[in-house]
Design a protein around this motif. Sequence first.
Motif, PDB file in Angstrom:
ATOM      1  N   ALA A 217       0.821  -1.217   0.000  1.00 35.63           N
ATOM      2  CA  ALA A 217       0.000   0.000   0.000  1.00 35.63           C
ATOM      3  C   ALA A 217       0.853   1.264   0.000  1.00 35.63           C
ATOM      4  O   ALA A 217       0.348   2.349  -0.296  1.00 35.63           O
ATOM      5  N   ALA A 218       2.137   1.118   0.314  1.00 28.26           N
ATOM      6  CA  ALA A 218       3.021   2.288   0.380  1.00 28.26           C
ATOM      7  C   ALA A 218       4.129   2.233  -0.657  1.00 28.26           C
ATOM      8  O   ALA A 218       5.125   2.941  -0.538  1.00 28.26           O
ATOM      9  N   LYS A 219       3.958   1.425  -1.697  1.00 26.92           N
ATOM     10  CA  LYS A 219       5.036   1.237  -2.671  1.00 26.92           C
ATOM     11  C   LYS A 219       5.379   2.511  -3.435  1.00 26.92           C
ATOM     12  O   LYS A 219       6.496   2.649  -3.947  1.00 26.92           O
ATOM     13  N   SER A 220       4.434   3.459  -3.502  1.00 30.34           N
ATOM     14  CA  SER A 220       4.687   4.701  -4.234  1.00 30.34           C
ATOM     15  C   SER A 220       5.133   5.839  -3.322  1.00 30.34           C
ATOM     16  O   SER A 220       5.324   6.962  -3.789  1.00 30.34           O
ATOM     17  N   HIS A 221       5.281   5.537  -2.036  1.00 32.21           N
ATOM     18  CA  HIS A 221       5.656   6.560  -1.058  1.00 32.21           C
ATOM     19  C   HIS A 221       7.146   6.501  -0.745  1.00 32.21           C
ATOM     20  O   HIS A 221       7.794   5.483  -0.912  1.00 32.21           O
ATOM     21  N   MET A 222       7.660   7.586  -0.216  1.00 30.65           N
ATOM     22  CA  MET A 222       9.004   7.614   0.334  1.00 30.65           C
ATOM     23  C   MET A 222       9.080   8.626   1.466  1.00 30.65           C
ATOM     24  O   MET A 222       8.269   9.562   1.552  1.00 30.65           O
ATOM     25  N   ARG A 223      10.040   8.395   2.360  1.00 29.08           N
ATOM     26  CA  ARG A 223      10.283   9.321   3.465  1.00 29.08           C
ATOM     27  C   ARG A 223      11.659   9.933   3.309  1.00 29.08           C
ATOM     28  O   ARG A 223      12.642   9.226   3.072  1.00 29.08           O
ATOM     29  N   LEU A 224      11.717  11.252   3.417  1.00 27.81           N
ATOM     30  CA  LEU A 224      12.975  11.974   3.308  1.00 27.81           C
ATOM     31  C   LEU A 224      13.253  12.692   4.618  1.00 27.81           C
ATOM     32  O   LEU A 224      12.428  13.471   5.099  1.00 27.81           O
ATOM     33  N   CYS A 225      14.421  12.434   5.213  1.00 24.67           N
ATOM     34  CA  CYS A 225      14.859  13.186   6.391  1.00 24.67           C
ATOM     35  C   CYS A 225      15.670  14.377   5.903  1.00 24.67           C
ATOM     36  O   CYS A 225      16.674  14.215   5.211  1.00 24.67           O
ATOM     37  N   TYR A 226      15.229  15.570   6.275  1.00 19.79           N
ATOM     38  CA  TYR A 226      15.880  16.778   5.773  1.00 19.79           C
ATOM     39  C   TYR A 226      16.739  17.473   6.826  1.00 19.79           C
ATOM     40  O   TYR A 226      17.289  18.554   6.584  1.00 19.79           O
ATOM     41  N   ALA A 227      16.907  16.863   8.001  1.00 19.03           N
ATOM     42  CA  ALA A 227      17.639  17.539   9.071  1.00 19.03           C
ATOM     43  C   ALA A 227      19.146  17.533   8.837  1.00 19.03           C
ATOM     44  O   ALA A 227      19.827  18.524   9.111  1.00 19.03           O
ATOM     45  N   LEU A 228      19.684  16.419   8.337  1.00 12.41           N
ATOM     46  CA  LEU A 228      21.136  16.297   8.188  1.00 12.41           C
ATOM     47  C   LEU A 228      21.716  17.094   7.026  1.00 12.41           C
ATOM     48  O   LEU A 228      22.676  17.844   7.218  1.00 12.41           O
ATOM     49  N   PRO A 229      21.215  16.980   5.807  1.00  8.96           N
ATOM     50  CA  PRO A 229      21.879  17.640   4.670  1.00  8.96           C
ATOM     51  C   PRO A 229      21.747  19.157   4.721  1.00  8.96           C
ATOM     52  O   PRO A 229      20.770  19.704   5.239  1.00  8.96           O
ATOM     53  N   SER A 230      22.732  19.833   4.150  1.00  8.90           N
ATOM     54  CA  SER A 230      22.661  21.288   4.013  1.00  8.90           C
ATOM     55  C   SER A 230      21.623  21.650   2.957  1.00  8.90           C
ATOM     56  O   SER A 230      21.150  20.788   2.200  1.00  8.90           O
ATOM     57  N   GLU A 231      21.271  22.918   2.883  1.00 11.87           N
ATOM     58  CA  GLU A 231      20.292  23.350   1.892  1.00 11.87           C
ATOM     59  C   GLU A 231      20.787  23.074   0.475  1.00 11.87           C
ATOM     60  O   GLU A 231      20.011  22.671  -0.401  1.00 11.87           O
ATOM     61  N   GLY A 232      22.090  23.269   0.231  1.00 14.18           N
ATOM     62  CA  GLY A 232      22.642  22.980  -1.093  1.00 14.18           C
ATOM     63  C   GLY A 232      22.562  21.505  -1.426  1.00 14.18           C
ATOM     64  O   GLY A 232      22.229  21.119  -2.551  1.00 14.18           O
ATOM     65  N   VAL A 233      22.864  20.654  -0.440  1.00 14.04           N
ATOM     66  CA  VAL A 233      22.794  19.209  -0.652  1.00 14.04           C
ATOM     67  C   VAL A 233      21.351  18.770  -0.862  1.00 14.04           C
ATOM     68  O   VAL A 233      21.081  17.860  -1.652  1.00 14.04           O
ATOM     69  N   ILE A 234      20.421  19.400  -0.166  1.00 11.22           N
ATOM     70  CA  ILE A 234      19.006  19.068  -0.371  1.00 11.22           C
ATOM     71  C   ILE A 234      18.616  19.297  -1.821  1.00 11.22           C
ATOM     72  O   ILE A 234      18.009  18.433  -2.466  1.00 11.22           O
ATOM     73  N   ARG A 235      18.968  20.446  -2.357  1.00 12.69           N
ATOM     74  CA  ARG A 235      18.600  20.742  -3.758  1.00 12.69           C
ATOM     75  C   ARG A 235      19.291  19.763  -4.714  1.00 12.69           C
ATOM     76  O   ARG A 235      18.661  19.243  -5.652  1.00 12.69           O
ATOM     77  N   GLU A 236      20.554  19.516  -4.495  1.00 14.02           N
ATOM     78  CA  GLU A 236      21.276  18.582  -5.359  1.00 14.02           C
ATOM     79  C   GLU A 236      20.682  17.182  -5.242  1.00 14.02           C
ATOM     80  O   GLU A 236      20.502  16.479  -6.242  1.00 14.02           O
ATOM     81  N   GLY A 237      20.372  16.773  -4.019  1.00 16.33           N
ATOM     82  CA  GLY A 237      19.848  15.437  -3.801  1.00 16.33           C
ATOM     83  C   GLY A 237      18.497  15.218  -4.448  1.00 16.33           C
ATOM     84  O   GLY A 237      18.236  14.155  -5.024  1.00 16.33           O
ATOM     85  N   VAL A 238      17.616  16.207  -4.375  1.00 18.03           N
ATOM     86  CA  VAL A 238      16.296  16.068  -4.984  1.00 18.03           C
ATOM     87  C   VAL A 238      16.416  16.020  -6.501  1.00 18.03           C
ATOM     88  O   VAL A 238      15.706  15.260  -7.168  1.00 18.03           O
ATOM     89  N   ALA A 239      17.316  16.812  -7.065  1.00 16.49           N
ATOM     90  CA  ALA A 239      17.532  16.758  -8.515  1.00 16.49           C
ATOM     91  C   ALA A 239      18.026  15.369  -8.931  1.00 16.49           C
ATOM     92  O   ALA A 239      17.574  14.808  -9.939  1.00 16.49           O
ATOM     93  N   GLU A 240      18.942  14.790  -8.157  1.00 17.52           N
ATOM     94  CA  GLU A 240      19.423  13.433  -8.451  1.00 17.52           C
ATOM     95  C   GLU A 240      18.302  12.403  -8.278  1.00 17.52           C
ATOM     96  O   GLU A 240      18.186  11.457  -9.061  1.00 17.52           O
ATOM     97  N   LEU A 241      17.493  12.582  -7.250  1.00 17.41           N
ATOM     98  CA  LEU A 241      16.385  11.666  -7.008  1.00 17.41           C
ATOM     99  C   LEU A 241      15.425  11.679  -8.194  1.00 17.41           C
ATOM    100  O   LEU A 241      14.966  10.618  -8.650  1.00 17.41           O
ATOM    101  N   ALA A 242      15.125  12.851  -8.701  1.00 14.83           N
ATOM    102  CA  ALA A 242      14.228  12.949  -9.855  1.00 14.83           C
ATOM    103  C   ALA A 242      14.853  12.292 -11.084  1.00 14.83           C
ATOM    104  O   ALA A 242      14.175  11.590 -11.845  1.00 14.83           O
TER     105      ALA A 242
END
Length: 409
Positions: free
Chosen positions: A365-390
Amino acid sequence: MSQTVFSNAETFRPNAPVPAPRFAGLPRLNFVYGHNDPEQVPAAELADCAAKVLAENGHLLGMYNLGQAPQGHDRLRQFVADKLGKRSGIRCASDDVLITSGSLQAMDLINALLVGPGDTVILEEFTYGGAITKVQKLGARVVGAPLDEGGIRMDRLRAILEELRSEGVRPRYIYTIPTVQNPTGSIMDLGRRHELLALSREFGVPIFEDECYADLVWSGERPPALYGLDPERVIHIGSFSKSLAPALRIGYVVAPWDVLGRLVASKTDAGSGALEQMVVAEYVTREFDRHVDALRAGLGAKLAVLVDAIEREFGTAAEIFHPKGGIFLWLKLPDGVDVRSFAQAALDQGLAFNPGPDWSCDPEAAKSHMRLCYALPSEGVIREGVAELARISFEHTGVPARSANRARA
């Protein structure tokens, strides 16, 4: 690295776990686990606190539990009692508090007291993965209670309880994270909390309340804890892992003595780390409110960056569940996407996220979901990481078809 093989492997008990992989370091683009922002750990202040408590009370380390009650350091337990009274509506004394080695130990102690093979427990349909696996390892049956934006749906919970009653089954407990739910980030309102307690009374099922994220509500305000509303029906746990530092491993349980006393009797580790308790007690009694205010502000800023990055890279292909606090974002891709299909490929490329099935009582039932922890990465890493994820998601599933308002090739 040693490759020695133990010569008596046949002595391992049946169903022993397979070896864990050797640690190879954290992924560069890391959105997993409950890490916090290292830059917001008050390391210098904690060092000062450590020097002070060692100079004044270091001699107490010569005694188990510092020569105090087995529930933990007196000053820390008093702070917990005062904090819960101020913030969560819980009226308790320090003797009603047991300090544990993180909330995971608290969970283990409670499960050992209440749950056995063949028992049934009710969890929220999407919930902390450890809560699911710990119950399953005990041989118990897990039943997931559906959620909406306000937490557990009480109509569905009633239906579950009635069906189980018709089977002659009384669940051992209802586990809930009512304040900043993990992973959805929702907060159960006061009316629904009263409904939950009423169902607990009607069906004779206790409530296991996990409030590990409650100090990180964006508004700073939250409804009373379930324990504060009805301490006779609830066992309450909390932690300093998310509000201070996860590696300090300090959690707590609050419960009536007929429960707490049994947990104390079961806690046979000769006491959780005493120096950590002394240092944390010294710090939180003078700095906790200021620290948490700053932490919430920093986390809120990172969440805003994460949401903006997801909207830019995934567009309407991602449904975002906007959290009301905490360190996690829960999101959903289109129904045809199974995020497990690219989780390992992402990890191989240095990007880690939590696939939704690991946080669901019904993995499919959750195969299309994901959880992202945003506390550790910096704001720059967050943007880079989401672009890579996409990018990785598109390569494996064709979603998202557009990023930054441009069609992907």
